[in-house]
Design a protein around this motif. Structure first.
Motif, mmCIF file in Angstrom:
data_model
loop_
_atom_site.group_PDB
_atom_site.id
_atom_site.type_symbol
_atom_site.label_atom_id
_atom_site.label_comp_id
_atom_site.label_asym_id
_atom_site.label_seq_id
_atom_site.Cartn_x
_atom_site.Cartn_y
_atom_site.Cartn_z
ATOM 1 N N MET A 182 0.835 -1.205 0.000
ATOM 2 C CA MET A 182 0.000 0.000 0.000
ATOM 3 C C MET A 182 0.870 1.255 0.000
ATOM 4 O O MET A 182 0.596 2.211 -0.741
ATOM 5 N N GLU A 183 1.878 1.261 0.836
ATOM 6 C CA GLU A 183 2.771 2.422 0.900
ATOM 7 C C GLU A 183 3.455 2.638 -0.446
ATOM 8 O O GLU A 183 3.603 3.779 -0.906
ATOM 9 N N ARG A 184 3.841 1.541 -1.108
ATOM 10 C CA ARG A 184 4.443 1.639 -2.437
ATOM 11 C C ARG A 184 3.427 2.216 -3.434
ATOM 12 O O ARG A 184 3.764 3.056 -4.261
ATOM 13 N N ASN A 185 2.172 1.774 -3.354
ATOM 14 C CA ASN A 185 1.124 2.299 -4.234
ATOM 15 C C ASN A 185 0.960 3.805 -4.053
ATOM 16 O O ASN A 185 0.885 4.556 -5.027
ATOM 17 N N LEU A 186 0.877 4.236 -2.789
ATOM 18 C CA LEU A 186 0.688 5.664 -2.509
ATOM 19 C C LEU A 186 1.882 6.477 -2.988
ATOM 20 O O LEU A 186 1.706 7.555 -3.555
ATOM 21 N N ASP A 187 3.080 5.954 -2.774
ATOM 22 C CA ASP A 187 4.279 6.646 -3.258
ATOM 23 C C ASP A 187 4.252 6.769 -4.783
ATOM 24 O O ASP A 187 4.622 7.812 -5.335
ATOM 25 N N ALA A 188 3.800 5.718 -5.457
ATOM 26 C CA ALA A 188 3.739 5.741 -6.932
ATOM 27 C C ALA A 188 2.734 6.793 -7.418
ATOM 28 O O ALA A 188 2.988 7.476 -8.404
ATOM 29 N N VAL A 189 1.610 6.908 -6.722
ATOM 30 C CA VAL A 189 0.626 7.939 -7.095
ATOM 31 C C VAL A 189 1.256 9.316 -6.916
ATOM 32 O O VAL A 189 1.154 10.180 -7.809
ATOM 33 N N ARG A 190 1.913 9.536 -5.785
ATOM 34 C CA ARG A 190 2.556 10.849 -5.553
ATOM 35 C C ARG A 190 3.627 11.131 -6.602
ATOM 36 O O ARG A 190 3.732 12.245 -7.095
ATOM 37 N N GLU A 191 4.418 10.129 -6.929
ATOM 38 C CA GLU A 191 5.471 10.325 -7.927
ATOM 39 C C GLU A 191 4.881 10.640 -9.303
ATOM 40 O O GLU A 191 5.378 11.511 -10.005
ATOM 41 N N ARG A 192 3.828 9.925 -9.668
ATOM 42 C CA ARG A 192 3.211 10.124 -10.989
ATOM 43 C C ARG A 192 2.565 11.502 -11.098
ATOM 44 O O ARG A 192 2.619 12.131 -12.153
ATOM 45 N N LEU A 193 1.935 11.939 -10.010
ATOM 46 C CA LEU A 193 1.192 13.203 -10.071
ATOM 47 C C LEU A 193 1.960 14.381 -9.482
ATOM 48 O O LEU A 193 1.502 15.519 -9.575
ATOM 49 N N GLY A 194 3.123 14.073 -8.857
ATOM 50 C CA GLY A 194 3.900 15.044 -8.116
ATOM 51 C C GLY A 194 4.330 16.241 -8.838
ATOM 52 O O GLY A 194 4.513 17.320 -8.519
#
Length: 163
Positions: free
Chosen positions: A151-163
């Motif tokens: 889950m933490e990896r998923n959230l980090d990926a969302v932040r990275e993609r939209l960051g």
């Protein structure tokens, strides 16, 4: 902590993007495949479109278990707010897990929460628990840790993609 009790885990993070942008990612099975270490493939079943009652087929792999397939049904769908799917074990067995993304507007961003519950139907853990019943709590806790890390990896990926 016993499997039959329906243990849960969750992770949350703030994303510097509006809910509509976050929603587009977390409801895209291909994005989830890209960021998951277990989900190898995912597609809507028989041309289903995302929404209430839609079914999603997934192909998964875990080092300790090998490969397996799932069919999940979308059990909550509030565009821009909630996406939940229930992993099915079969009509007579019930659900093996429930997964959920919740999005909450936060100024110019979004608080994204991913949550999951194990059971109560049989899953990949069932055989291990039956084989080592005295280690059930350790087995369940270990799997919950893996889920939370994912889950933490998923959230980090969302932040990275939209960051």
């Amino acid at each position: 902590m016993r499997y039959a009790d329906g243990p849960t885990t969750e992770a949350a993070a703030r994303v510097a993007a509006p809910p509509r942008a976050v929603w587009a990612l977390v409801t895209d099975p291909q994005f989830l495949v890209e960021v998951s270490t277990e989900m190898q493939r995912a597609e809507w079943v028989d041309g289903d479109r995302p929404g209430p009652g839609a079914r999603l087929r997934g192909e998964h792999h875990h080092e300790a278990r090998g490969a397996w397939s799932t069919v999940s049904t979308v059990t909550a769908w509030e565009p821009g707010r909630v996406f939940e799917w229930t992993v099915e074990a079969g009509a007579e067995c019930g659900e093996t897990a429930v997964w959920r993304f919740e999005l909450t507007p936060d100024g110019d961003g979004t608080v994204l929460r991913q949550w999951a519950r194990m059971g109560p139907g049989p899953s990949g853990l069932t055989a291990a628990i039956e084989r080592w019943p005295d280690k059930e709590e350790r087995i369940v806790e270990g799997r919950l840790r893996e889920w939370r890390t994912g889950m933490e990896r998923n959230l980090d990926a969302v932040r990275e993609r939209l960051g």
